[in-house]
Design an enzyme around this catalytic site. Structure first.
Site, PDB file in Angstrom:
ATOM      1  CD  GLU A 298      -2.945  -0.474  -0.212  1.00  0.00           C
ATOM      2  OE1 GLU A 298      -3.100   0.133  -1.130  1.00  0.00           O
ATOM      3  OE2 GLU A 298      -3.699  -1.347   0.529  1.00  0.00           O
TER       4      GLU A 298
ATOM      5  CB  THR B   8       4.916  -0.016  -2.516  1.00  0.00           C
ATOM      6  OG1 THR B   8       3.899  -0.476  -2.661  1.00  0.00           O
ATOM      7  CG2 THR B   8       4.970  -0.426  -1.053  1.00  0.00           C
TER       8      THR B   8
ATOM      9  CB  SER C  44     -23.224   8.397 -13.853  1.00  0.00           C
ATOM     10  OG  SER C  44     -23.289   7.435 -13.044  1.00  0.00           O
TER      11      SER C  44
ATOM     12  CG  LEU D 138     -13.544  -1.718  -2.921  1.00  0.00           C
ATOM     13  CD1 LEU D 138     -14.520  -2.217  -3.629  1.00  0.00           C
ATOM     14  CD2 LEU D 138     -12.211  -3.401  -2.557  1.00  0.00           C
ATOM     15  CB  SER D 139      -9.140   1.274  -7.911  1.00  0.00           C
ATOM     16  OG  SER D 139      -8.201   2.593  -8.293  1.00  0.00           O
TER      17      SER D 139
ATOM     18  CG  ASP E 219      -5.617   2.591  -7.892  1.00  0.00           C
ATOM     19  OD1 ASP E 219      -4.772   1.060  -7.035  1.00  0.00           O
ATOM     20  OD2 ASP E 219      -5.787   3.629  -6.845  1.00  0.00           O
TER      21      ASP E 219
HETATM   22  P1  ADP Z   1     -12.328   4.846  -5.120  1.00  0.00           P
HETATM   23  O1  ADP Z   1     -11.418   4.933  -6.572  1.00  0.00           O
HETATM   24  O2  ADP Z   1     -10.914   4.093  -3.731  1.00  0.00           O
HETATM   25  O3  ADP Z   1     -13.258   4.164  -5.540  1.00  0.00           O
HETATM   26  P2  ADP Z   1     -11.990   7.819  -5.463  1.00  0.00           P
HETATM   27  O4  ADP Z   1     -12.450   8.747  -4.318  1.00  0.00           O
HETATM   28  O5  ADP Z   1     -11.572   7.435  -5.515  1.00  0.00           O
HETATM   29  O6  ADP Z   1     -12.716   6.498  -4.454  1.00  0.00           O
HETATM   30  O7  ADP Z   1     -12.895   7.905  -6.686  1.00  0.00           O
HETATM   31  C1  ADP Z   1     -13.960   7.343  -6.367  1.00  0.00           C
HETATM   32  C2  ADP Z   1     -15.263   8.946  -7.307  1.00  0.00           C
HETATM   33  O8  ADP Z   1     -15.267   8.104  -8.763  1.00  0.00           O
HETATM   34  C3  ADP Z   1     -16.791   9.097  -6.783  1.00  0.00           C
HETATM   35  O9  ADP Z   1     -16.560  10.359  -6.000  1.00  0.00           O
HETATM   36  C4  ADP Z   1     -17.111   9.645  -9.077  1.00  0.00           C
HETATM   37  O10 ADP Z   1     -16.740  11.276  -8.825  1.00  0.00           O
HETATM   38  C5  ADP Z   1     -16.093   8.712  -9.359  1.00  0.00           C
HETATM   39  N1  ADP Z   1     -17.359   7.420  -9.795  1.00  0.00           N
HETATM   40  C6  ADP Z   1     -16.290   6.087  -9.685  1.00  0.00           C
HETATM   41  N2  ADP Z   1     -17.862   4.745 -10.000  1.00  0.00           N
HETATM   42  C7  ADP Z   1     -18.454   6.390 -10.669  1.00  0.00           C
HETATM   43  C8  ADP Z   1     -19.604   6.084 -11.613  1.00  0.00           C
HETATM   44  N3  ADP Z   1     -20.443   4.573 -11.492  1.00  0.00           N
HETATM   45  N4  ADP Z   1     -20.855   7.426 -11.641  1.00  0.00           N
HETATM   46  C9  ADP Z   1     -20.189   8.385 -11.548  1.00  0.00           C
HETATM   47  N5  ADP Z   1     -18.729   8.636 -11.305  1.00  0.00           N
HETATM   48  C10 ADP Z   1     -18.646   7.669 -10.576  1.00  0.00           C
HETATM   49 MG    MG Z   2      -9.728   5.870  -6.308  1.00  0.00          MG
END
Ligand code: ADP
Ligand code: MG
Length: 380
Positions: A24, A26, A59, A115-116, A162
């Site tokens: 993590e 890294t 979305s 979970l990216s 990621d």
């Molecule tokens: P993680 O990558 O761990 O899920 P992040 O904060 O890096 O967390 O990214 C999450 C962001 O990605 C959300 O807040 C949104 O802006 C965008 N996102 C993820 N999935 C969707 C989706 N299905 N529709 C629209 N935006 C999305």
């Molecule tokens: Mg992210």
């Protein structure tokens, strides 16, 4: 404004989220990581719309969409739009073959849960447009431009892991990735009779982006001091504990702790790959617990909810190990749980978590899965 929510799709792209077994923070220190894609994913539908430059993106997850002009791409005040716009901007710098398209996004991947989903969003878009317009980008080009988009438009100075894991993963394998050379080795993983269970804390602390960038900066501070004595050092990847101890009185305790975590975490990636190859699952579990201790106490990217769930898992005889996975400050814990105890573990963790935090835990199994793929829909 009305948006197109449904249309006859020309192309579907399935773009997965990822877990990281170990390694993590890294990646931006040019070290090693051990991630894989999971079955939870973002699914895109694409079609060309015959306009040279007008696009619509919708979305389903957020039940909202936006229109954009490929000739006037700029940052948006709306967070999620920036992941799209950033990728379009980076693609436009590399090719002039992009034309108008419509795209819808649906997802069963929790957002902001470590979970990216952000990489799944960026890479899935790049992958789809590459197919739709025959852009000729390689997978690695898509991985890299998606990472840049996250830096420039979303504002997170993330490493390469990621995007790499989302695109390049192989079913039934973890990817042992050297984030400096980008050489990688798929490592078969067979945890039988254990399973990988994720517990989603459902907390997504909004300091994640700024604290992430602060951690990166603290690591760079460490490297700057180390370079005074060891000019060959370019990243914490090049540093041993002995070297770090030589500069101990010239760095703050915070910077020392950050650096020592990265050195240990990088070593843990190799130990984990070895433990997997020997099928030493007790060792796999122990490495996870050790890593969480560092994540929480030295790198300080955990939170009360993740710490609680990792600690809780230690009292369950079916669990070999656990840690928070992903960038930090919440998201999911990753647990190695005996198949006979999965139900018991999930039930007892859910009850205890509800009592302590008044949050309903989300729990699910994940399996190492394939990276991004697409399929076209022929005219019938
Ligand atoms: P993680 O990558 O761990 O899920 P992040 O904060 O890096 O967390 O990214 C999450 C962001 O990605 C959300 O807040 C949104 O802006 C965008 N996102 C993820 N999935 C969707 C989706 N299905 N529709 C629209 N935006 C999305
Ligand atoms: Mg992210």
């Amino acid at each position: 404004m009305k948006f197109l929510k449904n249309f006859k799709s020309e192309l579907t792209v399935e773009s997965p989220g990822r877990i990281n077994l170990i390694g993590e923070h890294t990646d931006y220190n040019m070290g090693y990581v051990l991630p894989t894609a999971i079955e939870k994913k973002i699914i895109f539908q694409f079609r060309k719309n015959d306009s040279p430059n007008k696009c619509q993106v919708y979305s389903t997850t957020f039940d909202t969409g936006f229109k954009l002009d490929l000739n006037a791409i700029e940052k948006s005040a709306i967070e999620w739009e920036n992941y799209i716009l950033g990728v379009l901007d980076e693609i436009s710098k590399r090719t002039n073959k992009l034309e108008g398209f419509d795209c819808t996004i649906e997802s069963n991947l929790p957002t902001g849960s470590g979970l990216s989903s952000s990489a799944a969003l960026e890479c899935g878009l790049a992958y789809g447009l590459n197919e739709l317009f025959d852009l000729g980008l390689t997978k690695m080009e898509m991985v890299k431009l998606s990472q840049v988009a996250e830096h420039t438009y979303a504002g997170t100075q993330c490493g390469i892991m990621d995007q790499f894991a989302s695109v390049m993963s192989k079913e039934g394998h973890m990817l042992l990735l050297d984030c400096r050379s980008l050489d990688y080795t798929p490592i078969p993983i067979n945890l039988n009779p254990y399973k990988i269970i994720l517990l989603n804390t459902k907390v997504s602390h909004n300091l994640a982006t700024s604290e992430y960038n602060t951690r990166k900066n603290e690591c760079e501070q460490g490297v700057a001091v180390l370079k005074e004595d060891y000019p060959e050092v370019n990243s914490l990847r090049d540093v041993t504990f002995e070297m770090l101890d030589c500069v101990r009185d010239r760095v703050s305790t915070t910077v020392y702790n950050r650096c020592s975590f990265i050195i240990a975490e990088n070593n843990r990636v190799h130990e984990m790959a070895e433990a997997l190859s020997k099928n030493d699952l007790v060792k796999v579990g122990q490495i996870l617990y050790d890593a969480h201790e560092g994540i929480s106490k030295l790198y300080e990217v955990s939170c009360a909810e993740s710490d609680y769930l990792v600690e809780f898992s230690k009292s369950n005889e079916f669990v070999l190990g656990a840690r928070q996975t992903g960038g930090g400050f919440g998201g999911c814990t990753l647990n190695i749980v005996h198949e006979d105890g999965v139900e018991n573990f999930i039930t007892s963790a859910t009850k205890a978590y509800k009592e302590n935090f008044n949050i309903v835990l989300e729990a699910f199994e994940v399996k190492p899965s394939t990276g991004t793929f697409s399929y076209t829909h022929k005219e019938s």
